[in-house]
Every structure is written in C-alpha cells, then in structure tokens.
Design a protein around this motif. Structure first.
Motif: not given
Length: 186
Positions: A86-93, A108-113, A178-185
């Motif tokens: 959904a638009s505005g949604g969050t995808l943890i990758v 929000h696409a949050i990339f986590v290793p 949490q650290k990545e959240w603010d970096k993601v448009p």
C-alpha cells in the motif's frame, strides 16, 4: 486499528515462525489475530509466505491484497511484494539477499543486513528475528517486550536456550531499522 502484514522468503528462512511469533505477541496482548501460511511442496528452498492480520476488533477477512507492512527476506519476495505494498507502507528488506534498491518512492523501504547481523550474534537462523525486530519500528501496537514474551511462551522447550540470542536479534533489527527510518522517503 487493523494492520496487515506479509512475510515472505525461501523455505527454511523462518518465514512462518516469524509470522507465528508476531501473531502470538498480538494475541497475548489481547488483540484479534489471523495467521495464514502459504508454501510450496519443497521443504527448503521453495517459496514461503504468511499473512498476519492484527486488529483491535473482529477481523472480517484474513485475505490481504495491498498490505501496509511486509518483510521480504529474499529477492523474489522483494520483487513480488514491493508493487503490492500500500502507498505509504513499510517494506523491510533483507539487504543480505537483495541486490537492488526499491523502485517506488511512495513507500518506506528499509534495508537491513539480516543475515550479517544474525551471524554476528552467532546463529544465521536468527535472521528472521532480526527482520521481525525491524518490522516493529513500523508496528507500534506490538512492543519488543511483547515479542520476547511470545517467544518465551511459545518457543519449543528444546530451543529455550536460544532465547537470549533471539532477544538480541530482535533488538539489533529494531535499532538498525530505526536508524534507517529517517533516511527513507515516503
């Protein structure tokens, strides 16, 4: 409140267990929950996904077309669920298994290793808990403590010795996201 979540990856990555833990955490805090697993005939290496719906009221349908929340633990899942989100949604990758960035700018696409963090903790099988921890940054209705209690209550006895590492995986995933959240448009 109603939150729909899809968790997807290869069989053997802990996709279904991750969804169960989220469902148990929500259920144990008094929320209504559905959990629907889906997997191919292969035991490991095939596709697996599950849908979790968490609500503070009766759930009308457990089916989800455009979830606001998703976890993609591998490249095929990322490619499949990014367009559906959904638009505005969050995808943890799981950055460990995805080699390109998100195509959409309205999520929000949050990339986590996940794999690397799990290996640092000492067990590569914990990558699903790293991803679940990361998801909690976009799911304030469920706290890390709720998931820890669910793990303690529902983890098979033969795996209880792994609880401290599971807790660490949750926290590390949450902190990274949490650290990545603010970096993601979005």
């Amino acid at each position: 409140m109603q939150k729909e979540i899809i968790i997807a990856g290869f069989g053997g990555q802990g996709v279904l267990f991750g969804g169960q833990v989220l469902a148990y955490a929500a259920m144990d805090t008094g929320k209504d929950v559905t959990w629907i697993p889906s997997y191919g005939p292969e035991m490991r290496g095939g596709t697996a996904n599950c849908t979790v719906v968490i609500a503070d009221h009766e759930i009308g349908s457990p089916l989800v077309k455009n979830p606001p929340l998703a976890i993609a633990l591998n490249l095929p899942s990322f490619d499949k669920y990014e367009p559906m989100l959904a638009s505005g949604g969050t995808l943890i990758v799981n950055q460990s298994m995805v080699d390109h960035s998100a195509q959409r700018s309205d999520i929000h696409a949050i990339f986590v290793p996940c794999n690397e963090i799990a290996e640092e903790i000492g067990d590569k099988k914990l990558m699903n808990m790293v991803a679940i921890g990361a998801m909690l940054t976009a799911l304030p209705e469920i706290k890390i403590e709720d998931v820890e209690k669910a793990l303690e209550a529902h983890l098979p006895a033969r795996h209880k010795h792994l609880l401290p590492k599971n807790y660490e995986a949750l926290k590390r995933g949450f902190e990274h996201a949490q650290k990545e959240w603010d970096k993601v448009p979005a």
